[in-house]
Scaffold this motif. Structure first.
Motif, PDB file in Angstrom:
ATOM      1  N   GLY A  75      10.808   7.803 -12.428  1.00 63.13           N
ATOM      2  CA  GLY A  75      11.035   7.442 -11.045  1.00 63.13           C
ATOM      3  C   GLY A  75      10.184   8.224 -10.063  1.00 63.13           C
ATOM      4  N   ALA A  76       9.155   8.913 -10.552  1.00 59.88           N
ATOM      5  CA  ALA A  76       8.298   9.708  -9.673  1.00 59.88           C
ATOM      6  C   ALA A  76       7.315   8.826  -8.900  1.00 59.88           C
ATOM      7  N   PHE A  77       6.855   7.724  -9.517  1.00 60.74           N
ATOM      8  CA  PHE A  77       5.884   6.835  -8.883  1.00 60.74           C
ATOM      9  C   PHE A  77       6.276   5.384  -9.132  1.00 60.74           C
ATOM     10  N   THR A  78       5.870   4.528  -8.203  1.00 59.43           N
ATOM     11  CA  THR A  78       6.031   3.092  -8.432  1.00 59.43           C
ATOM     12  C   THR A  78       4.863   2.604  -9.271  1.00 59.43           C
ATOM     13  N   ARG A  79       4.994   1.410  -9.808  1.00 56.44           N
ATOM     14  CA  ARG A  79       3.923   0.872 -10.635  1.00 56.44           C
ATOM     15  C   ARG A  79       2.679   0.558  -9.815  1.00 56.44           C
ATOM     16  N   ASN A  80       2.846   0.171  -8.565  1.00 54.99           N
ATOM     17  CA  ASN A  80       1.677  -0.055  -7.713  1.00 54.99           C
ATOM     18  C   ASN A  80       0.956   1.251  -7.402  1.00 54.99           C
ATOM     19  N   GLU A  81       1.705   2.320  -7.197  1.00 52.35           N
ATOM     20  CA  GLU A  81       1.068   3.617  -6.953  1.00 52.35           C
ATOM     21  C   GLU A  81       0.259   4.061  -8.163  1.00 52.35           C
ATOM     22  N   ARG A 111      -1.121   2.036 -10.315  1.00 52.58           N
ATOM     23  CA  ARG A 111      -2.305   1.178 -10.369  1.00 52.58           C
ATOM     24  C   ARG A 111      -3.413   1.711  -9.462  1.00 52.58           C
ATOM     25  N   VAL A 112      -3.023   2.157  -8.280  1.00 48.86           N
ATOM     26  CA  VAL A 112      -4.011   2.703  -7.343  1.00 48.86           C
ATOM     27  C   VAL A 112      -4.651   3.960  -7.914  1.00 48.86           C
ATOM     28  N   GLU A 113      -3.826   4.851  -8.484  1.00 46.37           N
ATOM     29  CA  GLU A 113      -4.350   6.078  -9.063  1.00 46.37           C
ATOM     30  C   GLU A 113      -5.242   5.801 -10.267  1.00 46.37           C
ATOM     31  N   ALA A 114      -4.987   4.695 -10.948  1.00 51.29           N
ATOM     32  CA  ALA A 114      -5.804   4.321 -12.105  1.00 51.29           C
ATOM     33  C   ALA A 114      -7.074   3.587 -11.697  1.00 51.29           C
ATOM     34  N   GLY A 115      -7.268   3.406 -10.381  1.00 53.66           N
ATOM     35  CA  GLY A 115      -8.474   2.748  -9.907  1.00 53.66           C
ATOM     36  C   GLY A 115      -8.381   1.242  -9.845  1.00 53.66           C
ATOM     37  N   LYS A 116      -7.163   0.703  -9.921  1.00 51.64           N
ATOM     38  CA  LYS A 116      -6.962  -0.736  -9.841  1.00 51.64           C
ATOM     39  C   LYS A 116      -6.355  -1.101  -8.491  1.00 51.64           C
ATOM     40  N   ASP A 117      -6.489  -2.374  -8.119  1.00 47.04           N
ATOM     41  CA  ASP A 117      -5.911  -2.840  -6.863  1.00 47.04           C
ATOM     42  C   ASP A 117      -4.402  -3.019  -7.001  1.00 47.04           C
ATOM     43  N   LYS A 118      -3.702  -2.849  -5.894  1.00 40.30           N
ATOM     44  CA  LYS A 118      -2.262  -3.092  -5.880  1.00 40.30           C
ATOM     45  C   LYS A 118      -1.983  -4.577  -6.068  1.00 40.30           C
ATOM     46  N   VAL A 119      -0.850  -4.878  -6.674  1.00 38.05           N
ATOM     47  CA  VAL A 119      -0.436  -6.262  -6.880  1.00 38.05           C
ATOM     48  C   VAL A 119       0.589  -6.626  -5.804  1.00 38.05           C
ATOM     49  N   ASP A 120       0.397  -7.793  -5.196  1.00 40.12           N
ATOM     50  CA  ASP A 120       1.299  -8.226  -4.125  1.00 40.12           C
ATOM     51  C   ASP A 120       2.601  -8.748  -4.720  1.00 40.12           C
ATOM     52  N   ASP A 121       3.388  -7.802  -5.220  1.00 44.42           N
ATOM     53  CA  ASP A 121       4.678  -8.137  -5.821  1.00 44.42           C
ATOM     54  C   ASP A 121       5.661  -7.036  -5.438  1.00 44.42           C
ATOM     55  N   PRO A 122       6.711  -7.348  -4.674  1.00 41.29           N
ATOM     56  CA  PRO A 122       7.669  -6.312  -4.247  1.00 41.29           C
ATOM     57  C   PRO A 122       8.283  -5.541  -5.396  1.00 41.29           C
ATOM     58  N   GLU A 123       8.391  -6.149  -6.552  1.00 38.78           N
ATOM     59  CA  GLU A 123       8.998  -5.475  -7.697  1.00 38.78           C
ATOM     60  C   GLU A 123       8.175  -4.262  -8.124  1.00 38.78           C
ATOM     61  N   LEU A 124       6.863  -4.352  -7.931  1.00 40.85           N
ATOM     62  CA  LEU A 124       6.002  -3.253  -8.350  1.00 40.85           C
ATOM     63  C   LEU A 124       5.985  -2.104  -7.349  1.00 40.85           C
ATOM     64  N   ASP A 125       6.629  -2.286  -6.209  1.00 41.24           N
ATOM     65  CA  ASP A 125       6.757  -1.222  -5.224  1.00 41.24           C
ATOM     66  C   ASP A 125       8.109  -0.508  -5.314  1.00 41.24           C
ATOM     67  N   LYS A 126       8.927  -0.903  -6.269  1.00 45.90           N
ATOM     68  CA  LYS A 126      10.229  -0.279  -6.439  1.00 45.90           C
ATOM     69  C   LYS A 126      10.148   0.870  -7.441  1.00 45.90           C
TER      70      LYS A 126
END
Length: 379
Positions: A335-341, A343-358
């Motif tokens: 629970g330290a990071f969201t999946r979108n966070e 993705r950003v740290e891995a050099g990928k673009d964020k995905v426009d999906d609210p579930e990945l921001d939880k």
């Protein structure tokens, strides 16, 4: 040479032979310096040229003209990869580099310029030359990208090292060539005349023999009437390793000055990953930080930077996301990071999906004084 001239001129035959080109010129050792530059500086330039440049606005990655210039094509004649290689090469070797943004929104690297420094005002850059074009205007610091390397001028360091190592390297080469040289004598009695025509013939003969033994592993010296040829060859027990040690020592010193681990220079397999981490941490990241700070200061205002907007640079990763899969799983499951966070740290673009921001938690992380969590039972 006055004494030698007098001795030779006592005998007309010696004087005549004194004019023949019997000694070859000293071998140029400049390639030793070019070797260190190609290996060390170009390694850093190639690493940074593979970085990904992003512009963030309101916590979103944007795609604008600056992103295009930095990632794809800096100007109509240079792609981004070549542009960054040149920038880093000049930054390290010359200790500074000046980048001009043209009226056509392109980046150009200055080949030469004059800088006037001020204490309370912006520095000024005059006589800025790009290839064969000289700008007539004066640029202020806020209008250009100016980078300085946090070191002494590398060209001076390389030249200083070359004076020592180049001399040693040249002596080793000269000794090796001298020890294994094919030596021969041609008796003076073979000379039929002392005129200019005889001199040309003998010189042509000497040249043919020299070229024959230089360019062929096996060669036969052609003899004419009245000519004799005797070899006085020697061999050397000196190992070629002495030559390699001298050249490697020079490269090692340049790599050390730049912060490049030797194991990465020679491709040693032992502790390569740790050496690569140190290379990125102490050599590449400081350069990336300087580039990022300079571009942010020139293209974004203070308010935007403090908000988190601006240029982000993602250097070449030494590990793939598959090699980091276990660590990524722990970051998400705790629970330290969201999946979108992630993705950003891995050099990928964020995905426009609210579930990945939880934030999600798949393990029972809790305070030690709390009652253990229970789950799975039917109540």
């Amino acid at each position: 040479m006055g004494f030698l001239d007098d001795v030779l001129r006592r005998n007309s035959e010696l004087e005549w032979m004194y004019d023949l080109e019997l000694v070859s010129e000293k071998t140029d050792q400049l390639y030793l310096k070019n070797l260190a530059i190609q290996i060390c500086i170009n390694k850093i330039a190639s690493t940074i040229s593979q970085s990904k440049f992003e512009v963030k606005s309101d916590n979103q990655v944007t795609k604008d003209n600056l992103v295009y210039l930095l990632n794809h094509r800096a100007n109509k004649n240079t792609n981004a990869s070549r542009f960054w290689q040149t920038v880093i090469y000049k930054l390290i070797y010359d200790n500074e580099v000046l980048i001009i943004k043209t009226d056509d929104d392109e980046f150009l690297i200055a080949d030469d310029f004059e800088q006037t420094e001020y204490a309370l005002y912006e520095d000024a850059f005059k006589k800025v030359i790009v290839k064969d074009y000289e700008y007539k205007r004066t640029f202020k610091m806020g209008e250009v990208i100016y980078l300085e390397y946090a070191n002494e001028q590398m060209s001076g360091i390389i030249d200083g090292l070359f004076e020592d190592y180049g001399d040693v390297f040249g002596r080793i080469i000269a000794h090796q060539m001298h020890a294994n040289q094919i030596r021969a004598t041609i008796p003076i009695k073979m000379i039929a005349g002392k005129g200019e025509e005889s001199k040309k013939k003998v010189q042509s003969y000497l040249d043919k023999i020299t070229d024959s033994f230089r360019n062929n592993a096996y060669a036969v010296a052609p003899l004419q009437d009245g000519m004799d040829y005797k070899e006085h060859s020697t061999s050397s027990s000196q190992s070629v390793e002495e030559i390699n040690k001298a050249s490697n020592g020079f490269v090692d010193k340049v790599a050390m000055a730049l912060g490049i681990p030797k194991s990465l220079i020679y491709g040693d397999m032992a502790d390569t990953k740790e050496a690569a981490k140190n290379y990125m941490r102490f050599c590449i990241n400081p350069l990336v930080k300087q580039i990022k700070d300079e571009f942010n200061a020139k293209f974004f205002v203070k308010k935007e930077i403090l908000k988190g907007d601006g240029l982000e640079i993602r250097p070449l990763s030494i590990e793939s996301i598959f090699e980091r899969a276990e660590a990524i799983d722990k970051l998400i499951s705790s629970g330290a990071f969201t999946r979108n966070e992630i993705r950003v740290e891995a050099g990928k673009d964020k995905v426009d999906d609210p579930e990945l921001d939880k934030f999600i938690m798949t393990k029972n992380y809790q305070h030690v004084d709390e009652e253990p969590l229970r789950g799975g039972e039917n109540e």
